[in-house]
Motif scaffolding. Structure first.
Motif: not given
Ligand code: PMP
Ligand code: GLN
Length: 375
Positions: A26-27, A291, A338, A356-358, A360, A364-365, A368
């Motif tokens: 979940n990003l 990322f 996303t 994208f939410c980074f 994390k 996780t990154l 993804a």
């Protein structure tokens, strides 16, 4: 009859639900997945058995108000009054809602700069006021010509968001000079400055409304401890406004929540003695760079990111699908959630970009990115 016929379920809810349903990374919705600072959780554990569980004063736990005075002084060299100019709110969202309800009348206009975050429009519609959408330039800087054209005697408020969700764009000093000129031409104009990502900027330091004394008497700033301390679920933030505006905002807050949950106010007040907010930019800059490096070998084209914990990317080299369809397929076929950028525009403009939410952990990154490589 619905009072908000065009308002549906937020895209953040939709995409997080899809991520859970398909077990995707979940990003999408903006929240960190790494542990909260142990100093803060230790404070909470200690407080749980202490006498901190009853109502605080309506505008906030007094020691926390004092700590915010110090924080504002350290960060912006601005002195605010704890009793008259600060209000603790149930997240930035409540601060924004209470401000709009308190200050805008029916039939007045509020300028929103698109693309924009989703919580500004509903409170405007609920008072029968009018949201006026003005597009940012293609590079997401404010278009001062269009803003000037859209401003008139009925304009009560302009909402600005810096650093900007979803694009990560930040304001320059020149933008503030233009804003100051606008307020000279329209002396009744009030500014709502959403600065929830104030401590998450990278190469350029954050330029805040607090740096602009000419605007203090007509500006409301919005901050979020959720963003600054990796505790989005606590829903706690604060508003700073001059006394004459704050008096009105407090009247709404008083009957919206009365006071914000006590244990988090006491905990944050203690935590502020030891936490260093200025390290947050570096922390997230490393995540951003990590990322971006991971995504280099994908077909996605990365847009610049000056602040926030969001990275926008164009997928135009991969597909011409609508962005909402593309993000849904990313979840179901590639296992990565996303946010489609078209949802931040009132007119649904689709530039084939996703967010994208980074915020994390690195694993996780990396996972993804591995999946995105297959695009
Ligand atoms: N404004 C912006 C620009 C946001 O991204 C968010 C989401 N965190 C908010 C306001 C709301 O913040 P909070 O969770 O503190 O209500
Ligand atoms: N601010 C968060 C984001 O942009 C979402 C918060 C929410 O879900 N309301 O992702």
């Amino acid at each position: 009859m619905s009072k908000l016929p065009h308002i549906g379920t937020s895209i953040f809810t939709i995409m997080s639900q899809m991520a859970n349903e398909y077990n995707a990374i979940n990003l999408s919705q903006g929240f960190p997945n790494f542990p909260v600072d142990k100093r803060l959780t230790d404070i909470v554990a200690k407080l749980a058995t202490q006498n901190v569980h009853q109502y605080t004063p309506m505008s906030g736990y007094p020691p926390l108000l004092d700590k915010i005075v110090n924080l504002t002084q350290q960060s912006y060299q601005r002195t605010v009054s704890p009793k008259e100019e600060i209000l603790i709110t149930a997240g930035a969202t409540e601060g924004i809602f209470a401000t709009i309800q308190a200050l805008v009348n029916a039939n007045e206009e509020v300028i929103i700069l698109d693309p924009s975050y989703d919580c500004y429009e509903a409170p405007i519609l609920l008072i029968n006021a009018k949201p006026i959408r003005v597009s940012l330039n293609d590079d997401f800087t404010p278009n001062w010509e269009s803003i000037k054209k859209a401003t008139n005697e009925k304009t009560k408020l302009i909402i600005i968001n810096n650093p900007h969700n979803p694009t990560g764009k930040t304001w320059t000093e020149d933008d503030f000079i233009q804003l100051e000129k606008l307020t000279v031409a329209f002396p009744n104009l009030v500014i709502l400055s959403d600065e929830v990502y104030e401590y998450i900027t990278f190469e350029q330091p954050h330029v805040s409304i607090h740096h602009r004394p000419k605007l203090w008497n007509k500006s409301i700033s919005i901050s979020s401890f959720g963003k600054s301390f990796h505790i989005t679920g606590w829903k706690i933030g604060y508003v700073i406004a001059p006394e004459h505006l704050m008096k009105e905002i407090k009247k709404v807050h008083q009957f919206l929540v009365f006071s914000v949950n006590s244990i988090s106010q006491v905990a944050i007040s203690e935590y502020l003695d030891s936490v260093e907010v200025n390290s947050l930019g570096n922390f997230y800059q490393q995540k951003r760079d990590f990322f971006r490096t991971l995504l280099k070998d994908t077909k996605l084209e990365l847009l610049p990111c000056e602040g926030t914990y969001f990275q926008v990317a164009s997928y135009a080299n991969i597909s011409q699908e609508k962005d909402l369809d593309f993000t849904k397929r990313l979840v179901t076929e590639f296992g990565v959630a996303t946010i489609p950028i078209s949802t931040f525009y009132a007119n649904g403009k689709d530039a084939k970009c996703i967010r994208f939410c980074f915020a994390k952990d690195d694993t996780t990154l990396s996972q993804a990115a591995e999946r995105l490589m297959k695009l």
